[in-house]
Design a protein around this motif. Sequence first.
Motif, PDB file in Angstrom:
ATOM      1  N   PRO A 106       4.813   1.500  -2.518  1.00 20.13           N
ATOM      2  CA  PRO A 106       4.732   2.179  -1.220  1.00 20.13           C
ATOM      3  C   PRO A 106       5.237   3.611  -1.225  1.00 20.13           C
ATOM      4  N   GLU A 111      -7.891   1.469   4.902  1.00 20.19           N
ATOM      5  CA  GLU A 111      -6.656   2.244   4.984  1.00 20.19           C
ATOM      6  C   GLU A 111      -6.931   3.708   5.285  1.00 20.19           C
ATOM      7  N   MET A 152       0.831  -1.192   0.000  1.00 21.01           N
ATOM      8  CA  MET A 152       0.000   0.000   0.000  1.00 21.01           C
ATOM      9  C   MET A 152       0.872   1.251   0.000  1.00 21.01           C
ATOM     10  N   ALA A 153       0.390   2.296  -0.633  1.00 18.53           N
ATOM     11  CA  ALA A 153       1.142   3.548  -0.676  1.00 18.53           C
ATOM     12  C   ALA A 153       1.185   4.181   0.712  1.00 18.53           C
ATOM     13  N   ASP A 154       2.383   4.521   1.159  1.00 18.37           N
ATOM     14  CA  ASP A 154       2.528   5.235   2.416  1.00 18.37           C
ATOM     15  C   ASP A 154       2.011   6.663   2.269  1.00 18.37           C
ATOM     16  N   PRO A 209      -5.109   3.171  -2.426  1.00 17.68           N
ATOM     17  CA  PRO A 209      -3.699   3.065  -2.053  1.00 17.68           C
ATOM     18  C   PRO A 209      -2.807   2.330  -3.052  1.00 17.68           C
ATOM     19  N   VAL A 210      -3.326   2.076  -4.260  1.00 15.51           N
ATOM     20  CA  VAL A 210      -2.535   1.425  -5.304  1.00 15.51           C
ATOM     21  C   VAL A 210      -2.705   2.212  -6.598  1.00 15.51           C
ATOM     22  N   GLY A 212      -3.435  -1.417 -10.196  1.00 16.31           N
ATOM     23  CA  GLY A 212      -3.445  -2.268  -9.005  1.00 16.31           C
ATOM     24  C   GLY A 212      -2.075  -2.473  -8.402  1.00 16.31           C
ATOM     25  N   SER A 213      -1.028  -1.931  -9.046  1.00 13.75           N
ATOM     26  CA  SER A 213       0.330  -2.100  -8.521  1.00 13.75           C
ATOM     27  C   SER A 213       0.483  -1.422  -7.167  1.00 13.75           C
ATOM     28  N   ASP A 214       1.217  -2.066  -6.309  1.00 14.51           N
ATOM     29  CA  ASP A 214       1.502  -1.547  -4.977  1.00 14.51           C
ATOM     30  C   ASP A 214       2.880  -0.893  -5.007  1.00 14.51           C
TER      31      ASP A 214
END
Length: 237
Positions: free
Chosen positions: A41, A120, A1-3, A97-98, A37-39
């Motif tokens: 961070p 999230e 997940m993106a910080d 978050p992606v 859909g790529s994670d």
Amino acid sequence: MADFWRGDFYGQSDNVLGGARLMVLGEAHYHHCAPIGSDIPEITNDVVTAYIDGRLGSNAQFFRRVERLVTKRLNSGLTPEQSASFWHSVIFSNYIPVVAGNRPGDRPPEELWNGAASHEFVENVRRTEAEIVLVCGTELWRRKPVHRAISAAYQAGPRHYEAHEINWGAEWGAVAAHIPHPSGSRGWSYKRCVPAVDYLFTILNERRLGKGLQAPVVRPVFASVNGQWPQESADAV
């Protein structure tokens, strides 16, 4: 997940927002080559850092409009140093978050609105102990979770808008208000958006006073308003 991005001065009483714990909530990240859909961070921190460093180019309108709106530097804008101080005083997070698309204008797939996104978001509000949330986008406003609606919270033009409460503790919650997405042009104006931000800071101070916790926020230390709404075309420079 993106910080999420957390500014170095977030929550400090001597920052440009007088210590207000403000979360700016965007919709989603776009990446020109990563699969949807790529994670990734680090993507949120990379984007904000690129804006502060002047490397974001034509995609900077979102950040420029938000900082002018919150600080009420509607006509003159902020200096690079003031801009950096602003973003180092806030939390910035995207709801999804992606990676949600490969170019601006792509709409997030339906499945990305669900799943981890709502969890999230609430967790990020809790982790940062945000007091107020500026939600950037009408569809985002409708889709995000809400624990309590505050009807007719503020007025912009002839219309009244509701606010939302997002709880992060037994006795405290963040209050959210929304504006049209700052990267868009249709339906976006400072005149529509200023009342939402004014409401957030008013309710923040009312809640702080009611709790007897902290001194009221004075927002912000370099505000400058000449009493006239700017031409929207000037916002693109």
